[in-house]
Design a protein around this motif. Structure first.
Motif, PDB file in Angstrom:
ATOM      1  N   MET A 160     -54.425  78.738  -1.850  1.00 32.12           N
ATOM      2  CA  MET A 160     -53.780  79.562  -0.815  1.00 32.12           C
ATOM      3  C   MET A 160     -52.335  79.105  -0.671  1.00 32.12           C
ATOM      4  O   MET A 160     -52.077  77.907  -0.529  1.00 32.12           O
ATOM      5  CB  MET A 160     -54.500  79.381   0.536  1.00 32.12           C
ATOM      6  CG  MET A 160     -53.932  80.234   1.657  1.00 32.12           C
ATOM      7  SD  MET A 160     -54.554  79.751   3.298  1.00 32.12           S
ATOM      8  CE  MET A 160     -56.263  80.218   3.192  1.00 32.12           C
ATOM      9  N   GLU A 178     -53.525  74.353  15.516  1.00 34.45           N
ATOM     10  CA  GLU A 178     -52.839  75.514  14.949  1.00 34.45           C
ATOM     11  C   GLU A 178     -52.145  76.291  16.064  1.00 34.45           C
ATOM     12  O   GLU A 178     -52.678  76.424  17.168  1.00 34.45           O
ATOM     13  CB  GLU A 178     -53.848  76.407  14.222  1.00 34.45           C
ATOM     14  CG  GLU A 178     -53.164  77.505  13.447  1.00 34.45           C
ATOM     15  CD  GLU A 178     -54.088  78.168  12.432  1.00 34.45           C
ATOM     16  OE1 GLU A 178     -55.199  77.666  12.212  1.00 34.45           O
ATOM     17  OE2 GLU A 178     -53.668  79.186  11.862  1.00 34.45           O
ATOM     18  N   LYS A 189     -55.313  74.444   0.071  1.00 33.62           N
ATOM     19  CA  LYS A 189     -54.224  75.018   0.867  1.00 33.62           C
ATOM     20  C   LYS A 189     -53.383  73.914   1.480  1.00 33.62           C
ATOM     21  O   LYS A 189     -53.861  72.782   1.575  1.00 33.62           O
ATOM     22  CB  LYS A 189     -54.803  75.948   1.946  1.00 33.62           C
ATOM     23  CG  LYS A 189     -55.604  75.230   3.042  1.00 33.62           C
ATOM     24  CD  LYS A 189     -56.305  76.226   3.941  1.00 33.62           C
ATOM     25  CE  LYS A 189     -56.908  75.526   5.147  1.00 33.62           C
ATOM     26  NZ  LYS A 189     -57.679  76.422   5.995  1.00 33.62           N
ATOM     27  N   HIS A 190     -52.223  74.170   1.947  1.00 34.95           N
ATOM     28  CA  HIS A 190     -51.422  75.387   1.858  1.00 34.95           C
ATOM     29  C   HIS A 190     -50.296  75.030   0.906  1.00 34.95           C
ATOM     30  O   HIS A 190     -49.536  74.103   1.194  1.00 34.95           O
ATOM     31  CB  HIS A 190     -50.856  75.812   3.213  1.00 34.95           C
ATOM     32  CG  HIS A 190     -51.920  75.812   4.321  1.00 34.95           C
ATOM     33  ND1 HIS A 190     -52.348  74.681   4.957  1.00 34.95           N
ATOM     34  CD2 HIS A 190     -52.627  76.824   4.872  1.00 34.95           C
ATOM     35  CE1 HIS A 190     -53.275  74.998   5.871  1.00 34.95           C
ATOM     36  NE2 HIS A 190     -53.461  76.289   5.840  1.00 34.95           N
ATOM     37  N   TYR A 211     -63.449  86.715  14.024  1.00 33.17           N
ATOM     38  CA  TYR A 211     -63.127  85.565  13.188  1.00 33.17           C
ATOM     39  C   TYR A 211     -64.318  84.619  13.052  1.00 33.17           C
ATOM     40  O   TYR A 211     -64.555  84.041  12.001  1.00 33.17           O
ATOM     41  CB  TYR A 211     -61.925  84.818  13.808  1.00 33.17           C
ATOM     42  CG  TYR A 211     -61.496  83.663  12.964  1.00 33.17           C
ATOM     43  CD1 TYR A 211     -60.657  83.867  11.867  1.00 33.17           C
ATOM     44  CD2 TYR A 211     -61.965  82.382  13.209  1.00 33.17           C
ATOM     45  CE1 TYR A 211     -60.303  82.829  11.049  1.00 33.17           C
ATOM     46  CE2 TYR A 211     -61.618  81.342  12.394  1.00 33.17           C
ATOM     47  CZ  TYR A 211     -60.778  81.567  11.316  1.00 33.17           C
ATOM     48  OH  TYR A 211     -60.442  80.525  10.501  1.00 33.17           O
ATOM     49  N   ARG A 234     -51.278  70.375  12.955  1.00 33.01           N
ATOM     50  CA  ARG A 234     -52.504  70.492  12.156  1.00 33.01           C
ATOM     51  C   ARG A 234     -52.777  69.228  11.343  1.00 33.01           C
ATOM     52  O   ARG A 234     -53.550  69.269  10.378  1.00 33.01           O
ATOM     53  CB  ARG A 234     -52.419  71.726  11.251  1.00 33.01           C
ATOM     54  CG  ARG A 234     -52.337  73.010  12.053  1.00 33.01           C
ATOM     55  CD  ARG A 234     -52.263  74.226  11.164  1.00 33.01           C
ATOM     56  NE  ARG A 234     -53.528  74.531  10.514  1.00 33.01           N
ATOM     57  CZ  ARG A 234     -53.707  75.586   9.711  1.00 33.01           C
ATOM     58  NH1 ARG A 234     -52.696  76.403   9.468  1.00 33.01           N
ATOM     59  NH2 ARG A 234     -54.880  75.819   9.155  1.00 33.01           N
ATOM     60  N   TYR A 281     -47.143  79.510   4.488  1.00 33.46           N
ATOM     61  CA  TYR A 281     -46.283  80.492   5.169  1.00 33.46           C
ATOM     62  C   TYR A 281     -44.793  80.217   4.950  1.00 33.46           C
ATOM     63  O   TYR A 281     -43.991  81.126   4.850  1.00 33.46           O
ATOM     64  CB  TYR A 281     -46.526  80.436   6.684  1.00 33.46           C
ATOM     65  CG  TYR A 281     -47.826  81.039   7.164  1.00 33.46           C
ATOM     66  CD1 TYR A 281     -48.143  82.368   6.889  1.00 33.46           C
ATOM     67  CD2 TYR A 281     -48.714  80.297   7.933  1.00 33.46           C
ATOM     68  CE1 TYR A 281     -49.316  82.930   7.359  1.00 33.46           C
ATOM     69  CE2 TYR A 281     -49.895  80.847   8.406  1.00 33.46           C
ATOM     70  CZ  TYR A 281     -50.191  82.170   8.117  1.00 33.46           C
ATOM     71  OH  TYR A 281     -51.350  82.727   8.584  1.00 33.46           O
ATOM     72  N   ASP A 306     -63.463  79.839   6.812  1.00 36.37           N
ATOM     73  CA  ASP A 306     -62.539  78.729   6.903  1.00 36.37           C
ATOM     74  C   ASP A 306     -63.219  77.373   7.006  1.00 36.37           C
ATOM     75  O   ASP A 306     -64.430  77.264   7.032  1.00 36.37           O
ATOM     76  CB  ASP A 306     -61.621  78.961   8.110  1.00 36.37           C
ATOM     77  CG  ASP A 306     -60.191  78.807   7.681  1.00 36.37           C
ATOM     78  OD1 ASP A 306     -59.875  77.746   7.156  1.00 36.37           O
ATOM     79  OD2 ASP A 306     -59.426  79.764   7.838  1.00 36.37           O
ATOM     80  N   ARG A 322     -43.826  77.360  11.304  1.00 34.90           N
ATOM     81  CA  ARG A 322     -44.354  77.623   9.953  1.00 34.90           C
ATOM     82  C   ARG A 322     -43.975  78.978   9.369  1.00 34.90           C
ATOM     83  O   ARG A 322     -43.875  79.121   8.159  1.00 34.90           O
ATOM     84  CB  ARG A 322     -45.879  77.455   9.937  1.00 34.90           C
ATOM     85  CG  ARG A 322     -46.636  78.468  10.802  1.00 34.90           C
ATOM     86  CD  ARG A 322     -48.137  78.210  10.711  1.00 34.90           C
ATOM     87  NE  ARG A 322     -48.853  78.938  11.733  1.00 34.90           N
ATOM     88  CZ  ARG A 322     -50.157  79.150  11.705  1.00 34.90           C
ATOM     89  NH1 ARG A 322     -50.880  78.677  10.710  1.00 34.90           N
ATOM     90  NH2 ARG A 322     -50.761  79.806  12.678  1.00 34.90           N
ATOM     91  N   SER A 338     -57.821  78.134  13.354  1.00 34.41           N
ATOM     92  CA  SER A 338     -58.686  78.604  12.266  1.00 34.41           C
ATOM     93  C   SER A 338     -59.739  77.583  11.852  1.00 34.41           C
ATOM     94  O   SER A 338     -60.699  77.937  11.184  1.00 34.41           O
ATOM     95  CB  SER A 338     -57.835  79.000  11.055  1.00 34.41           C
ATOM     96  OG  SER A 338     -57.128  77.877  10.570  1.00 34.41           O
ATOM     97  N   ASP A 357     -51.614  83.050   2.590  1.00 31.36           N
ATOM     98  CA  ASP A 357     -52.118  82.695   3.907  1.00 31.36           C
ATOM     99  C   ASP A 357     -52.191  83.990   4.725  1.00 31.36           C
ATOM    100  O   ASP A 357     -51.660  85.030   4.348  1.00 31.36           O
ATOM    101  CB  ASP A 357     -51.244  81.636   4.573  1.00 31.36           C
ATOM    102  CG  ASP A 357     -52.020  80.899   5.676  1.00 31.36           C
ATOM    103  OD1 ASP A 357     -53.084  81.405   6.092  1.00 31.36           O
ATOM    104  OD2 ASP A 357     -51.571  79.837   6.142  1.00 31.36           O
ATOM    105  N   TRP A 358     -52.866  83.896   5.856  1.00 34.34           N
ATOM    106  CA  TRP A 358     -53.321  85.082   6.577  1.00 34.34           C
ATOM    107  C   TRP A 358     -52.233  85.903   7.268  1.00 34.34           C
ATOM    108  O   TRP A 358     -51.420  85.367   8.007  1.00 34.34           O
ATOM    109  CB  TRP A 358     -54.336  84.628   7.624  1.00 34.34           C
ATOM    110  CG  TRP A 358     -55.774  84.840   7.224  1.00 34.34           C
ATOM    111  CD1 TRP A 358     -56.745  85.423   7.968  1.00 34.34           C
ATOM    112  CD2 TRP A 358     -56.411  84.469   5.995  1.00 34.34           C
ATOM    113  NE1 TRP A 358     -57.932  85.452   7.251  1.00 34.34           N
ATOM    114  CE2 TRP A 358     -57.757  84.876   6.047  1.00 34.34           C
ATOM    115  CE3 TRP A 358     -55.977  83.858   4.811  1.00 34.34           C
ATOM    116  CZ2 TRP A 358     -58.661  84.681   5.007  1.00 34.34           C
ATOM    117  CZ3 TRP A 358     -56.874  83.662   3.778  1.00 34.34           C
ATOM    118  CH2 TRP A 358     -58.196  84.072   3.893  1.00 34.34           C
TER     119      TRP A 358
HETATM  120  C1  BGC Z   1     -54.263  79.387   8.480  1.00 34.70           C
HETATM  121  C2  BGC Z   1     -55.116  79.038   7.270  1.00 34.70           C
HETATM  122  C3  BGC Z   1     -56.454  79.689   7.407  1.00 34.70           C
HETATM  123  C4  BGC Z   1     -56.272  81.166   7.587  1.00 34.70           C
HETATM  124  C5  BGC Z   1     -57.578  81.909   7.701  1.00 34.70           C
HETATM  125  C6  BGC Z   1     -54.227  80.863   8.770  1.00 34.70           C
HETATM  126  O1  BGC Z   1     -53.615  81.114   9.983  1.00 34.70           O
HETATM  127  O2  BGC Z   1     -52.963  78.902   8.264  1.00 34.70           O
HETATM  128  O3  BGC Z   1     -55.272  77.656   7.164  1.00 34.70           O
HETATM  129  O4  BGC Z   1     -57.237  79.391   6.277  1.00 34.70           O
HETATM  130  O5  BGC Z   1     -55.522  81.398   8.764  1.00 34.70           O
HETATM  131  O6  BGC Z   1     -58.248  81.576   8.846  1.00 34.70           O
END
Ligand code: BGC
Length: 736
Positions: A215, A437, A172-173, A56, A140, A218, A78, A183, A379, A250-251
């Motif tokens: 983006m 997060e 985002k988000h 990452y 966050r 969730y 990020d 979330r 992140s 989102d991821w």
């Molecule tokens: C987060 C996003 C972030 C993405 C990529 C996700 O878990 O919610 O804010 O941009 O991961 O790292």
């Protein structure tokens, strides 16, 4: 021979519209290639192995790459407090930057981050996080700018403007993502007015700024997961607002129904080939969806890449990363962000700025004084080496004084140290373990595990291995590999809005023996202080303040810098004055009321109102005037009545007298931070579009401005008793 993508870039440079050039490119793609661009294109298992072993922070995430046509793909890294790949400058967190009330400064931050992104090969910045701070327990919170839609929109637009000089940026988000632990599972219900007047205006502001990418969130909104939400993505974002960029999920767990997500308008599932590929391939073969649907998603992604010149963006030299200029900017932002909440006099003189004779003793206390503590460990974490801690900053700055500090000593020893000192500075608050997060185990994502492919496509896996090999940016292991699951810290929503018992005990014990006790709070949003604040004369909100935060703190304490930060949220006397919050909720309703607006409506006075902050000088506002029109112009004079130069944040709030519609008593419509030299007067003009005070018509789904008399208050914070007022007449309802 230039590739097809290069030819498309050349055409765009000579005037062909990016949409047309992208469509021509898509026409040359096979169906497989198009489908490949609907997700990150990286096989799940190799990708997940990489991310959980530090990848990452080692390389950007890649998506939409087609080698045969020379399509380079985009490369995401990020934010929001800096570049998360390799070592980088850590800026103060967005909430601290929100406290500067200075969008132009945010442009400079975006510009610096954009340049650093280009040194690690990224061309898509993931840092424009503008979810509204509905409740300060949100883990966050630090990643956004505050509780007010206008203020958050202007700050996010500034960051976008700066970053997009160098790269594409991601907003985002989208939308209503302001709870962390829940979330992946929570459904947020909301009515149309609250959605459009409270939770979306700042997103719209940044779309109007020309952001490249959005983006999705969730959570689900009104029963539909955001990554599959037609109303949000197609109707509002693209339809009503005219967004022409591309939309990513989102991821990892950002969607559940792959086909539905495509039909709803989501272009790329990030970051891996994970949930949508198999169902989309079978829906195509069964004729349930058309190749055109796939093509339009890919066209939107490629149009944006061509528009932003992705593939040919200048590469920054490595020396730009953490260069002197960026570290100095990070410090300047930290200095402008700190909010002086309380500064009383002790024995005839204000405690701050510190006025210490050479040889004085400064006692520095608290768990957080000597630790690297720059915010969330998820992140947004930046691998900044050499962070200047508060203790280091104070020790360096007051080189002619004696600094005493022993964090491990018993409370009795600390009290004895405080007694011997001329001043006590207590550094308390939170770390990434208490707020940030949350990457915990979640029952909400468990059902999605069955949607993940069982094995990787071998050819794609080899390609990604090559990418990993060729793209590895150094970040020190001790910063990169942290607690729990190897990469991220626990974080999550706060359990309490108060300081920890151990901190409160320390403040109390020290302030009993040392009348000059200054409390510095490190946190990402509001801390309720009622149980101890009357026992100390001075309190400063220090935030997670980036690479040079300790230096900035020392400058503010010493008076080398006059504090000018203002609270981007309200601090109540009691938690009960805030909206309902349950970090484990499965469903929640967001209504119109949170923050300062809610306190005003319920008749609760704030401990510190929105927009509040002291200075070492004082300001007087006079001669207000309002000129109506589609854009309303408000002017006033600001005099610095003290003996130090300083900055004031002029805040314009509008309220409708005798409104027949339920609305906030006052709503921020404009603000301007201005520097005023001691004894001088500056004439300030702020303006706001009438749309800032518009109401959503839930029948026509349009907007109107309520007719009648409106009051514009111009003050130094929300509800400022010294605020100047001027009337704004709106003779009749105006349809917008
Ligand atoms: C987060 C996003 C972030 C993405 C990529 C996700 O878990 O919610 O804010 O941009 O991961 O790292």
């Amino acid at each position: 021979m230039p590739s097809a993508y290069e030819q498309a870039l050349t055409k765009v440079a000579s005037g062909t519209s990016p949409e047309v050039a992208a469509a021509e490119l898509v026409a040359q793609m096979t169906l497989d290639e198009k489908v490949h661009c609907l997700d990150g294109g990286v096989p799940f298992w190799i990708g997940i192995g990489d991310i959980t072993s530090g990848g990452y922070h080692s390389r950007p995430f890649r998506g939409a790459r087609v080698e045969r046509l020379g399509i380079p793909g985009f490369h995401f890294s990020d934010g929001p407090r800096g570049v998360v790949v390799g070592e980088a400058t850590a800026f103060p967190v967005s909430m601290a930057r929100g406290a500067t009330f200075d969008p132009e400064l945010e442009v400079r931050v975006g510009d610096a981050i954009g340049k650093e992104l280009r040194a690690i090969g990224a061309d898509l910045y993931g840092g424009i996080c503008v979810n509204l701070l509905r409740h300060p327990a949100w883990g966050r919170a630090q990643e956004t700018y505050g509780e007010d839609p206008h203020h958050v929109g202007e700050m996010g637009a500034g960051l976008t403007r700066g970053a997009q000089r160098h790269v594409m940026a991601t907003l985002k988000h989208f939308a209503l993502n302001s709870m962390e632990n829940a979330r992946f599972g929570i459904d947020v219900s909301i009515d149309e007015r609250s959605l459009h007047e409270v939770y979306l205006p700042h997103f719209k502001r940044i779309i109007d700024e020309g952001i490249a990418c959005v983006m999705t969130a969730y959570n689900s909104v009104n029963g539909e997961w955001c990554g599959e939400n037609t109303e949000l993505i197609s109707d509002i974002l693209r339809g009503e607002w005219g967004f022409t960029g591309f939309v990513i999920s989102d991821w990892i767990f950002g969607l559940r129904d792959g086909v539905k997500s495509l039909q709803a308008g989501l272009d790329v599932e990030m970051p891996y080939r994970m949930i949508r590929n198999a169902p989309i391939v079978s829906a195509l073969s069964e004729g349930l969806i058309s190749e055109e649907l796939v093509g339009s998603a890919v066209t939107r992604t490629l149009t944006t890449m061509l528009k932003f010149n992705v593939g040919k963006l200048p590469v920054s030299d490595r020396s730009i990363v953490m260069c002197e200029e960026h570290l100095a900017l990070s410090q300047e932002v930290a200095e402008k962000s700190m909010v002086l909440l309380k500064n009383q006099s002790v024995a005839g003189a204000n405690v701050l700025p510190l006025n210490l004779a050479a040889g004085s003793t400064i006692g520095v206390f608290g768990r957080l004084a000597g630790v690297r503590n720059i915010g969330d460990g998820g992140s947004s974490d930046v691998m900044a080496p050499n962070v200047v801690t508060p203790l280091q900053g104070i020790t360096d700055h007051f080189a002619n004084c004696k600094v005493v500090h022993d964090a491990d000593a018993t409370i009795d020893t600390q009290v004895a140290l405080a007694k011997q000192s001329d001043i006590a500075i207590v550094i308390v608050g939170y770390t990434k373990e208490e707020e940030g997060e949350f990457i915990g185990d979640s029952e909400d994502t468990a059902p999605m595990l069955s949607l993940i492919p069982r094995q990787d496509d071998q050819e794609l896996a080899r390609e990604y291995e090559k990418y990993m090999h060729e793209n590895h940016h150094y970040a020190p292991d001790e910063l990169r590999i942290k607690s729990r699951n190897g990469t991220f810290s626990i974080g999550g929503d706060r359990e309490s809005l108060r300081l920890m018992e151990v901190d409160v005990q320390l403040i109390r014990s020290i302030s009993q023996v040392q009348p000059r006790t200054i409390v510095v709070i490190i946190a990402g949003s509001a801390v309720v202080m009622s149980e101890w604040i009357n026992e100390v004369p001075a309190v400063l909100m220090g935030w997670y303040s980036g690479s040079n935060g300790g230096r900035a703190l020392a400058n503010v304490l010493s008076g080398s810098v006059n504090p000018s930060g203002r609270l981007p949220f309200v601090i109540p006397h009691d938690e009960s004055h805030l909206p309902f919050f349950d970090r484990n909720a499965k469903a929640i309703t967001y209504d119109y009321w949170h923050g300062q607006w809610k306190l005003d409506r319920d008749g609760n006075t704030a401990m510190f109102p929105f927009g509040f902050g002291h200075s070492y000088t004082s300001f007087e506002y006079s001669d207000v005037s309002v000129e109506s029109g589609e854009v309303v112009k408000v002017q006033c004079s600001v005099r610095n009545t003290g003996t130090r130069n300083g900055a004031s944040v002029v805040q314009v709030f509008a309220g409708c007298n005798e409104s027949v519609i339920e609305r906030p008593l006052r709503r921020l419509v404009a603000f301007k931070r201005i520097e005023v030299a001691a004894g001088e007067t500056v004439r300030v003009e702020c303006e706001f579009a009438l749309s800032k005070i518009a109401t959503r018509d839930t029948t026509s789904h349009g907007w109107f401005v309520e007719g009648g008399t409106w009051t514009c208050e111009v003050g130094q914070f929300s509800g400022d008793p010294q605020a100047l007022s001027a009337l704004l007449q709106v003779p009749e309802i105006i349809q917008l």
